[in-house]
Design a protein around this motif. Structure first.
Motif, PDB file in Angstrom:
ATOM      1  N   MET A   1       0.840  -1.184   0.000  1.00 58.42           N
ATOM      2  CA  MET A   1       0.000   0.000   0.000  1.00 58.42           C
ATOM      3  C   MET A   1       0.886   1.250   0.000  1.00 58.42           C
ATOM      4  O   MET A   1       1.841   1.346   0.768  1.00 58.42           O
ATOM      5  N   PRO A   2       0.602   2.231  -0.870  1.00 60.51           N
ATOM      6  CA  PRO A   2       1.440   3.425  -0.935  1.00 60.51           C
ATOM      7  C   PRO A   2       1.297   4.299   0.307  1.00 60.51           C
ATOM      8  O   PRO A   2       0.235   4.341   0.923  1.00 60.51           O
ATOM      9  N   GLY A   3       2.394   4.965   0.650  1.00 61.18           N
ATOM     10  CA  GLY A   3       2.357   5.869   1.793  1.00 61.18           C
ATOM     11  C   GLY A   3       3.736   6.284   2.246  1.00 61.18           C
ATOM     12  O   GLY A   3       4.742   5.944   1.622  1.00 61.18           O
ATOM     13  N   ILE A   4       3.790   7.014   3.343  1.00 60.00           N
ATOM     14  CA  ILE A   4       5.040   7.518   3.899  1.00 60.00           C
ATOM     15  C   ILE A   4       5.706   6.432   4.732  1.00 60.00           C
ATOM     16  O   ILE A   4       5.082   5.817   5.585  1.00 60.00           O
ATOM     17  N   ASP A   5       6.991   6.222   4.477  1.00 59.37           N
ATOM     18  CA  ASP A   5       7.805   5.302   5.264  1.00 59.37           C
ATOM     19  C   ASP A   5       8.557   6.150   6.288  1.00 59.37           C
ATOM     20  O   ASP A   5       9.526   6.842   5.950  1.00 59.37           O
ATOM     21  N   ASP A   6       8.111   6.103   7.539  1.00 59.53           N
ATOM     22  CA  ASP A   6       8.704   6.937   8.588  1.00 59.53           C
ATOM     23  C   ASP A   6      10.142   6.569   8.932  1.00 59.53           C
ATOM     24  O   ASP A   6      10.825   7.330   9.624  1.00 59.53           O
ATOM     25  N   SER A   7      10.625   5.439   8.440  1.00 62.33           N
ATOM     26  CA  SER A   7      12.020   5.077   8.700  1.00 62.33           C
ATOM     27  C   SER A   7      12.973   5.842   7.776  1.00 62.33           C
ATOM     28  O   SER A   7      14.177   5.855   8.000  1.00 62.33           O
ATOM     29  N   ARG A   8      12.438   6.492   6.744  1.00 57.86           N
ATOM     30  CA  ARG A   8      13.260   7.280   5.818  1.00 57.86           C
ATOM     31  C   ARG A   8      13.241   8.748   6.252  1.00 57.86           C
ATOM     32  O   ARG A   8      12.242   9.241   6.755  1.00 57.86           O
ATOM     33  N   THR A   9      14.332   9.446   6.021  1.00 53.50           N
ATOM     34  CA  THR A   9      14.464  10.859   6.385  1.00 53.50           C
ATOM     35  C   THR A   9      13.948  11.735   5.252  1.00 53.50           C
ATOM     36  O   THR A   9      14.282  11.511   4.081  1.00 53.50           O
ATOM     37  N   PHE A  10      13.155  12.744   5.595  1.00 54.02           N
ATOM     38  CA  PHE A  10      12.668  13.695   4.599  1.00 54.02           C
ATOM     39  C   PHE A  10      13.842  14.450   3.996  1.00 54.02           C
ATOM     40  O   PHE A  10      14.751  14.882   4.708  1.00 54.02           O
ATOM     41  N   ILE A  11      13.833  14.630   2.681  1.00 58.04           N
ATOM     42  CA  ILE A  11      14.862  15.389   1.974  1.00 58.04           C
ATOM     43  C   ILE A  11      14.193  16.581   1.296  1.00 58.04           C
ATOM     44  O   ILE A  11      13.383  16.390   0.384  1.00 58.04           O
ATOM     45  N   PRO A  12      14.491  17.809   1.732  1.00 58.53           N
ATOM     46  CA  PRO A  12      13.887  18.970   1.073  1.00 58.53           C
ATOM     47  C   PRO A  12      14.378  19.102  -0.370  1.00 58.53           C
ATOM     48  O   PRO A  12      15.554  18.876  -0.664  1.00 58.53           O
ATOM     49  N   ASP A 158       8.449  13.606  -2.253  1.00 58.87           N
ATOM     50  CA  ASP A 158       8.766  13.243  -0.867  1.00 58.87           C
ATOM     51  C   ASP A 158       9.543  11.930  -0.880  1.00 58.87           C
ATOM     52  O   ASP A 158       9.013  10.881  -1.273  1.00 58.87           O
ATOM     53  N   TYR A 159      10.798  11.996  -0.477  1.00 54.06           N
ATOM     54  CA  TYR A 159      11.683  10.821  -0.479  1.00 54.06           C
ATOM     55  C   TYR A 159      11.119   9.668   0.344  1.00 54.06           C
ATOM     56  O   TYR A 159      11.420   8.509   0.097  1.00 54.06           O
ATOM     57  N   ARG A 160      10.279   9.967   1.313  1.00 56.60           N
ATOM     58  CA  ARG A 160       9.727   8.936   2.186  1.00 56.60           C
ATOM     59  C   ARG A 160       8.556   8.187   1.561  1.00 56.60           C
ATOM     60  O   ARG A 160       8.142   7.150   2.069  1.00 56.60           O
ATOM     61  N   PHE A 161       8.011   8.720   0.461  1.00 56.71           N
ATOM     62  CA  PHE A 161       6.836   8.098  -0.149  1.00 56.71           C
ATOM     63  C   PHE A 161       7.231   6.806  -0.864  1.00 56.71           C
ATOM     64  O   PHE A 161       8.142   6.784  -1.682  1.00 56.71           O
ATOM     65  N   MET A 162       6.523   5.756  -0.513  1.00 53.53           N
ATOM     66  CA  MET A 162       6.822   4.439  -1.081  1.00 53.53           C
ATOM     67  C   MET A 162       5.579   3.901  -1.772  1.00 53.53           C
ATOM     68  O   MET A 162       4.472   4.268  -1.416  1.00 53.53           O
ATOM     69  N   PRO A 163       5.706   3.096  -2.802  1.00 50.32           N
ATOM     70  CA  PRO A 163       6.872   2.272  -3.093  1.00 50.32           C
ATOM     71  C   PRO A 163       7.976   2.984  -3.882  1.00 50.32           C
ATOM     72  O   PRO A 163       9.092   2.469  -3.978  1.00 50.32           O
ATOM     73  N   CYS A 164       7.698   4.149  -4.472  1.00 53.81           N
ATOM     74  CA  CYS A 164       8.757   4.859  -5.182  1.00 53.81           C
ATOM     75  C   CYS A 164       8.374   6.324  -5.297  1.00 53.81           C
ATOM     76  O   CYS A 164       7.220   6.701  -5.089  1.00 53.81           O
ATOM     77  N   ASN A 165       9.369   7.156  -5.639  1.00 55.61           N
ATOM     78  CA  ASN A 165       9.155   8.593  -5.750  1.00 55.61           C
ATOM     79  C   ASN A 165      10.213   9.188  -6.662  1.00 55.61           C
ATOM     80  O   ASN A 165      11.221   8.546  -6.963  1.00 55.61           O
ATOM     81  N   PHE A 166       9.988  10.419  -7.102  1.00 53.59           N
ATOM     82  CA  PHE A 166      10.936  11.082  -8.002  1.00 53.59           C
ATOM     83  C   PHE A 166      12.241  11.448  -7.305  1.00 53.59           C
ATOM     84  O   PHE A 166      13.296  11.482  -7.940  1.00 53.59           O
ATOM     85  N   VAL A 167      12.208  11.728  -6.016  1.00 56.28           N
ATOM     86  CA  VAL A 167      13.401  12.199  -5.305  1.00 56.28           C
ATOM     87  C   VAL A 167      14.491  11.127  -5.295  1.00 56.28           C
ATOM     88  O   VAL A 167      15.665  11.443  -5.520  1.00 56.28           O
ATOM     89  N   GLU A 168      14.112   9.896  -5.072  1.00 56.90           N
ATOM     90  CA  GLU A 168      15.126   8.834  -5.022  1.00 56.90           C
ATOM     91  C   GLU A 168      15.796   8.610  -6.376  1.00 56.90           C
ATOM     92  O   GLU A 168      16.862   7.994  -6.449  1.00 56.90           O
ATOM     93  N   LEU A 169      15.225   9.146  -7.435  1.00 56.05           N
ATOM     94  CA  LEU A 169      15.805   8.988  -8.775  1.00 56.05           C
ATOM     95  C   LEU A 169      16.788  10.095  -9.146  1.00 56.05           C
ATOM     96  O   LEU A 169      17.474   9.978 -10.169  1.00 56.05           O
ATOM     97  N   PHE A 170      16.870  11.162  -8.358  1.00 54.13           N
ATOM     98  CA  PHE A 170      17.780  12.261  -8.699  1.00 54.13           C
ATOM     99  C   PHE A 170      19.185  11.787  -9.075  1.00 54.13           C
ATOM    100  O   PHE A 170      19.725  12.219 -10.091  1.00 54.13           O
TER     101      PHE A 170
END
Length: 182
Positions: A1-12, A158-170
């Motif tokens: 289920m998509p959502g915020i993974d609180d174990s990951r740190t937010f990256i502005p 939002d880097y914490r959004f899973m299962p994937c997000n644009f930030v982790e692809l930078f």
């Protein structure tokens, strides 16, 4: 289920806001201000904010500056995505894309359809990547800006959004440049 993974740190993310309009001034730019307010509320950084006229050369000159600027990760524009003669934002943006993100416009129109019905067909919202910078072109209404931010961008930027997000692809957006040098 998509959502915020609180174990990951937010990256502005450093976001530049562009309003495309022949008539608006900053003091009356409600859609641009809505974007600024939402991105800041989400914890991101406003890298720059400009208004340019509905002219392809003016739009592209600013986009090229921001794409080349290492202090800009994302550009979000508002305005000029309709079908009238002065609406040239999609043409200005798509000419600069290295990779288009067709699902963005499709998803935006799906979300918009739920609120404005078939009128969403008049939107030519678009997104892509150029020079390692994400580019998003939204319609000029505050409702459209809210739909795009609240329904798509707040999650994908939002880097914490899973299962994937644009930030982790930078780090991988310019892999093709490394391959071509080999």
């Amino acid at each position: 289920m998509p959502g915020i993974d609180d174990s990951r740190t937010f990256i502005p993310v450093r976001i530049a806001v562009l309003t495309v309009s022949d008539t608006r001034e900053l003091s009356e730019d409600r859609s641009g201000q809505t974007l600024v307010d939402r991105l800041k509320d989400a914890g991101h950084l406003l890298a720059d904010r400009q208004i340019v006229k509905d002219e392809i050369p003016a739009i592209q000159a600013l986009l090229k500056d921001w794409i080349a600027n290492e202090e800009v990760d994302v550009v979000i524009s508002t305005g000029g995505t309709g079908v009238t003669g002065r609406d040239v934002t999609p043409e200005a943006f798509t000419a600069l894309y290295e990779k288009e993100i067709p699902g963005f416009g499709e998803l935006f129109r799906m979300l918009s359809y739920q609120k404005i019905g078939t009128s969403t067909i008049q939107s030519r919202a678009t997104a892509g990547v150029a020079g390692g910078t994400y580019l998003f072109a939204l319609p000029g209404s505050t409702g459209a800006v809210k739909d795009a931010w609240d329904g798509i961008l707040v999650h994908q930027l939002d880097y914490r959004f899973m299962p994937c997000n644009f930030v982790e692809l930078f780090p991988r957006l310019q892999e093709h440049l490394k391959r071509s040098k080999s």
